[in-house]
Design a protein around this motif. Structure first.
Motif, short mmCIF file in Angstrom:
data_model
loop_
_atom_site.label_atom_id
_atom_site.label_comp_id
_atom_site.label_asym_id
_atom_site.label_seq_id
_atom_site.Cartn_x
_atom_site.Cartn_y
_atom_site.Cartn_z
N ILE A 122 3.20 -0.38 -1.74
CA ILE A 122 2.39 -1.57 -1.55
C ILE A 122 2.89 -2.67 -2.48
O ILE A 122 3.43 -2.38 -3.55
N LEU A 127 -4.59 -6.67 -1.45
CA LEU A 127 -4.03 -6.18 -0.20
C LEU A 127 -4.91 -6.54 0.99
O LEU A 127 -6.13 -6.67 0.86
N GLU A 131 -2.01 -3.78 5.20
CA GLU A 131 -1.21 -3.26 4.08
C GLU A 131 -1.80 -1.97 3.53
O GLU A 131 -1.06 -1.08 3.10
N GLY A 135 0.32 1.33 3.67
CA GLY A 135 0.60 2.05 2.44
C GLY A 135 0.28 3.53 2.53
O GLY A 135 1.03 4.37 2.02
#
Length: 439
Positions: A122, A127, A131, A135
């Protein structure tokens, strides 16, 4: 003359080749005549021009003023070209907007802040939803041996418990009563109670497996954020001191959920005892619904307690308080992200489990048609074992998704509230203390 870099007042450059400071005969009132005022540059102490006085003899056509294309004083007759732009001011760099040719930037090449460092799965900044999901999947793909090994072990243990519960509890339930139009309310209530109990037990087993996977995969995910590998042995050694506290957290959360459900159902149960089951059934159902809503709200507030307990080495109560503080003000966001992750995990599991379910029905004796038409009480051990194999495979894939999203959501909340990205950047050895790669 106006000293603002890049812009100059219209008419500030001398016209007709007259040098700045040249003067002519004054008018009768002591002020320069019209011709002189048009050619003489304005000084800082001059009064603003009166209405109707022209800037110069030769005005450009209306509507054709344009922004200057260089530094002040550039392009005038008899003047030397300006020096090359320095590091602070200057002409815009070519190439386009955003520091790629946009006018008015403070320095050449300015295009906004540099991208955040990404030493692992990440970027080290707050975030987005995509994401977080990416991740979790990247962690499973990068460290697949460790992740799938932990997930497979937990999936096998939880599925064995689920098969035993379904075989001994759900298999003995007389679910044919649900299809009997002459069944009494007491019989229906007994069957529904057995089904709800078995479903609650199955959900509890799944919850234990999910929380345990989250705890054991916390080390893997935290190392993946820093871009460092981790083995199953290292993950176990890191999680082992907190295992007892973890199961204490699971038991406490389960007791809280059961207590809330009992409080919600208590008024309906009391009414059922005093006035009959027909009267108290609706009140009991309404109380359970309200209790479920409150329990969901509370469990979301405590949903980050497991990674808090594992990463911060906190006690049970302290981890729950930390989780509540991290979730405060972001309840809907945390709930929505975890719900989305759960839906994705459910869809992936269904894609894997459904073929095994039909295969189990084909081997159970009655075939697929018999499985569709039979009730839950007719499900045998053959069906449970074959479908359980599919559930193990599905859980082995979905555990890392839900666990990874939970751990990354914990890290994201700490980045947003406590600037954890700076500590992560230093731990990962990123140049610059702010995590952006700047020294």
């Amino acid at each position: 003359m106006n000293d603002t870099p890049g812009w100059a007042s219209p008419g500030s450059a001398p016209s007709d080749g007259r040098e700045p400071g040249a003067s002519g005969p004054a008018g009768s009132d002591g002020r320069p005549g019209p011709d002189e005022s048009a050619d003489r540059p304005r000084q800082s102490g001059d009064a603003p021009p009166e209405p109707g006085v022209q800037w110069s003899k030769d005005q450009p056509p209306a509507g054709q003023w344009s922004a200057p294309t260089g530094t002040p004083g550039a392009g005038g007759p008899g003047q030397a070209p300006p020096p090359p732009p320095g590091p602070g001011w200057g002409a815009p760099p070519p190439g386009g907007p955003g520091g790629q040719g946009a006018w008015g930037g403070w320095g050449s090449g300015w295009g906004g802040p540099p991208p955040a460092a990404k030493p692992g799965v990440i970027p080290l900044r707050p975030l987005g939803v995509g994401e977080l999901l990416d991740g979790a999947v990247s962690t499973m793909r990068t460290h697949w041996r460790t992740v799938l090994g932990i997930s497979l072990t937990l999936a096998v243990l939880t599925e064995i418990a689920a098969v035993l519960i379904q075989g001994f509890v759900l298999g003995d339930a007389d679910t044919e009563v649900l299809d009997d139009p002459s069944a009494t309310l007491g019989e229906l209530t007994d069957v529904m109670g057995d089904l709800l109990l078995s479903s609650a037990v199955l959900y509890g087993i799944t919850l234990i497996g999910t929380v345990a996977a989250t705890a054991l995969l916390t080390t893997v995910t935290s190392r993946a954020v820093l871009g460092r590998p981790v083995t199953t042995g290292e993950a176990w050694r890191d999680a082992r001191p907190q295992i007892l506290k973890l199961f204490g957290l699971i038991v406490l959360l389960g007791l809280i959920a059961v207590g809330i459900a009992a409080v919600g159902a208590l008024p309906g149960i009391l009414v059922s005892v005093s006035a009959g089951a027909e009267v108290g059934f609706g009140l009991t159902l309404l109380g359970l619904l309200a209790a479920a809503v409150f329990a969901a709200w509370l469990l979301v507030r405590f949903s980050l307690a497991s990674p808090t307990l594992m990463l911060e080495k906190q006690g049970i109560v302290t981890a729950m308080r930390r989780s509540a503080r991290l979730v405060r003000g972001s309840w809907w966001r945390v709930f929505g992200i975890q719900l989305l992750a759960a839906i994705i995990a459910y869809v992936v599991a269904a894609i894997i489990v459904i073929p095994f379910t039909f295969l189990a029905a084909a081997f159970s004796g009655d075939g697929v048609t018999g499985f569709v038409s039979t009730t839950g009480g007719d499900i045998g051990w053959t069906f449970l074992i074959i479908s359980g194999i599919g559930s193990v495979i599905g859980s082995m894939i979905t555990f890392p998704i839900t666990a990874g999203v939970t751990v990354l959501l914990y890290i994201d909340q700490r980045i947003r509230r406590e600037a954890l990205d700076l500590e992560l950047a230093r731990a990962a050895g990123v140049q610059g203390a702010d995590g952006t790669g700047r020294s």
